[in-house]
Every structure is written in structure tokens, then in C-alpha cells.
Design an enzyme around this catalytic site. Structure first.
Site, short mmCIF file in Angstrom:
data_model
loop_
_atom_site.label_atom_id
_atom_site.label_comp_id
_atom_site.label_asym_id
_atom_site.label_seq_id
_atom_site.Cartn_x
_atom_site.Cartn_y
_atom_site.Cartn_z
N CYS A 1 -16.76 1.82 0.34
CA CYS A 1 -15.57 0.99 0.56
C CYS A 1 -15.06 1.10 1.99
CB CYS A 1 -14.49 1.37 -0.43
SG CYS A 1 -14.03 3.12 -0.37
N HIS B 1 -7.27 0.80 -6.66
CA HIS B 1 -7.48 -0.04 -5.48
C HIS B 1 -8.15 -1.34 -5.96
CE1 HIS B 1 -7.89 -1.25 -1.46
NE2 HIS B 1 -8.70 -0.34 -0.97
N ASP C 1 -17.10 6.99 -1.80
CA ASP C 1 -15.81 6.85 -1.13
C ASP C 1 -15.53 8.19 -0.46
OD1 ASP C 1 -13.18 6.21 -0.41
OD2 ASP C 1 -12.38 6.33 -2.45
N GLN D 1 -10.17 -3.76 -3.60
CA GLN D 1 -11.47 -3.23 -3.19
C GLN D 1 -12.53 -3.52 -4.23
OE1 GLN D 1 -12.30 -1.40 -0.22
NE2 GLN D 1 -14.29 -2.03 -1.00
N ARG E 1 -13.66 -8.50 1.34
CA ARG E 1 -12.24 -8.24 1.11
C ARG E 1 -11.45 -9.53 1.38
NH1 ARG E 1 -10.39 -3.10 1.31
NH2 ARG E 1 -8.62 -4.15 0.35
N ARG F 1 0.88 -1.19 0.00
CA ARG F 1 0.00 0.00 0.00
C ARG F 1 0.90 1.22 0.00
NH1 ARG F 1 -5.50 1.53 3.21
NH2 ARG F 1 -6.21 0.03 1.66
#
Ligand code: CP
Ligand code: NVA
Length: 298
Positions: free
Chosen positions: A257, A128, A217, A131, A285, A101
Site C-alpha cells: 500500500c 483503511h 504493509d 486503500q 487510489r 484521516r
């Protein structure tokens, strides 16, 4: 597929395989006798905060028989300026996979190339992918398929999550609408390259009308904190609220998310009324990432 670096370079077959494997992983949770990551160490190297991604990878790697090792970027020499290319060559000598990340997409790509080990993008400024794979799994679970659906993304149309949605729509063919302020729309050439089924507008009501999925988001992504005041002003109104849900009509899936900022990108009442879906997304996830971990070629 050796790495998962983005949605942009996946093809439909890759996505279909991951979603099928994720459904199987979910059904057989706790029973993975083949232990696909047996005797493997996986490094999680994170330069940004995380709750869901870190936890789901740590749990998922263990459930598949591997050992996760968490390295906060600021605790290792990377945080003091050691280049990613050197860090990659060290980790590549000791671990069998990496979950990264960070900020620059190029850093994950460079890591994948120079470490030589399986590498997963756990969020960059550009994408992402984990996600969105989890979100696709959630929609398929609840609506049977994505065929014929319209997904509306409301908020920062140029953030990592929105861009991964653009590529998912490009690969899978569902209609994607993005409602974003003029200064926070995805680049027009990127949208044109992705496909005609993706439309961008400043009009939240028009984008929500008749939509099957309303998605949002945060307004201020990690790394954008310096722009907080400007963003708060720009994004006012780019919210999933009762009016947006009413515009959608029927019973749209409302998705987020996470983490959520109530009163900003989503109202508390709409969030809580859709908490089941939102936390199913969060749980997925784990299943989607276990599928990716099991499918990456050694
Ligand atoms: N959605 C998501 O990636 O959450 P975290 O930032 O908590 O990992
Ligand atoms: N766009 C958000 C996603 C958080 C999971 C961010 O980058 O902070």
C-alpha cells in the site's frame, strides 16, 4: 450509501458498484462533463501524515468539479482540544463533504453523524477502506476477478490495512491468509465473525504457498512509533522476499500500500521487480476514490 466509513459495513453490491464506477472513471479520466461535485467544497482533515491519500483526494475532487480544502489537525483548534463533535458541526455548516484521516474510528463516525455531510474514512487505526478498494480494483484489472484467488497478507495482521482486507474477504469470498507474529494477529472473534475463508498463522512460508497475491504493509503504523524497537524485533522475517515469492510459485501479484521500508516488510529486489503493480495500486487510489466521491448520496 451516504458515507464511506469502513469496509465492514459495506455489502457486496456496494463494492461491486464502486469497482465498476472506478474502472469507468479511469477510462474516462479528464472527461467528466457531469461534474458530480460541481460547486462543492470538500474538507480534508488529517491528523496523520499522507502522500497518496491527500494527493489523490485533492486531485480527484478537483477533477470532479469540486474544491478541496486541506486542514491539518494541528493547525486548527482540534489540535488544541476542541472536540470533534464541535468541529464536525462547524464544518457541516460550510462544506459539502469531508475526508478524514485520524486515530479513532469513533471520531470519523461521530463526525459523519454530527456534521450531516458526506464523510469518507481516509485511514483510522481500525480501517483503511479507500486503500483496499483501490487494491481490489488493481487485482481485478490484472487478474480479471477475485473469484477463486488466494490473497496472503504478511506483517501486522492487526493493523488498519489488514482489517480492511479481512472485511473485503468476508464480503467477496476470496481466500485470505494472514501471516503475522502471535502478538500482532487480528482478534480471533473478529476473524471468526468475518468468515471461514480467512485463516491466520505465524508461518510465512505456509501462508505464501500457492498464493495468487502477496501483500504487505509497514511494520510500524502511524501512531505506533513508541513500539518501534519491540515491533522491529517481533516482525523480523515477516517480509515479502524471494523465498516468499518462490513459495507462491507462478507469478504472484506482489502488492504494497506504500510507503515502503525496504529491508523491513519487503526486500528491495522484490519491490523493484514489482514496482509496476505497486505504483498501479497507488494510481488506482485516484480512480477508486473518484468513484466513491461520485457515488455517495447527497
Ligand atoms: N497508502 C497510503 O494511504 O498512503 P499515504 O499514507 O501516503 O496516504
Ligand atoms: N498501516 C499503515 C498504513 C499506511 C498507509 C499506517 O497506519 O501507518
Amino acid at each position: 450509501m451516504k458515507h464511506l466509513l469502513d469496509i465492514e459495513t459495506l455489502d457486496r453490491g456496494d463494492i461491486d458498484r464502486i469497482l465498476a464506477k472506478a474502472a469507468e472513471m479511469k477510462k474516462t479520466r479528464g472527461r467528466h462533463p457531469d461534474a458530480p461535485l460541481k460547486d462543492e467544497c470538500w474538507v480534508l482533515m488529517f491528523s496523520k501524515s499522507s502522500t497518496r491519500t491527500r494527493l489523490s483526494f485533492e486531485v480527484g475532487i478537483r477533477e470532479l468539479g469540486g474544491q478541496p480544502i486541506f486542514l491539518a489537525a494541528n493547525d486548527i483548534q482540534l489540535g488544541r482540544g476542541e472536540p470533534i463533535r464541535d468541529t464536525a458541526r462547524v464544518i457541516g455548516r460550510m462544506a459539502q463533504g469531508a475526508v478524514i484521516r485520524t486515530y479513532a474510528q469513533g471520531d470519523v463516525e461521530e463526525f459523519a453523524e454530527l456534521s450531516g455531510i458526506r464523510t469518507i474514512n481516509a485511514l483510522t487505526d481500525l480501517e483503511h477502506p479507500c486503500q483496499i478498494l483501490s487494491d481490489l480494483l488493481t487485482i481485478v484489472e490484472k487478474r480479471g476477478s477475485l473469484d477463486g484467488l488466494t490473497v496472503t497478507f504478511i506483517g501486522d495482521g492487526d493493523c488498519n490495512v489488514a482489517r480492511s482486507w479481512i472485511w473485503a474477504a468476508s464480503k467477496l469470498g476470496f481466500d485470505l491468509r494472514i501471516a503475522a507474529p502471535a502478538k500482532f494477529q487480528p482478534p480471533a472473534d473478529l476473524v471468526a465473525r468475518a468468515g471461514k475463508n480467512i485463516t491466520v498463522t505465524t508461518d510465512v512460508a505456509a501462508a505464501s504457498r500457492g498464493s495468487d497475491v502477496l501483500y504487505t504493509d509497514v511494520w510500524i503504523s502511524m501512531g505506533k512509533e513508541d513500539e518501534a524497537a519491540f515491533r522491529l524485533a517481533q516482525f523480523s522475517g515477516y517480509q515479502i522476499n524471494k523465498a516468499a515469492v518462490d513459495e507462491a510459485g507462478g507469478s504472484p501479484l506482489v502488492m504494497h500500500c506504500l510507503p515502503a521500508y525496504r529491508g523491513k516488510e519487503i526486500t528491495d529486489d522484490v519491490f523493484e521487480a514489482n514496482a509496476r503493480t505497486i505504483f498501479d495500486q497507488a494510481e488506482n487510489r485516484l480512480h477508486a476514490q473518484k468513484a466513491v466521491l461520485a457515488l455517495l448520496e447527497k
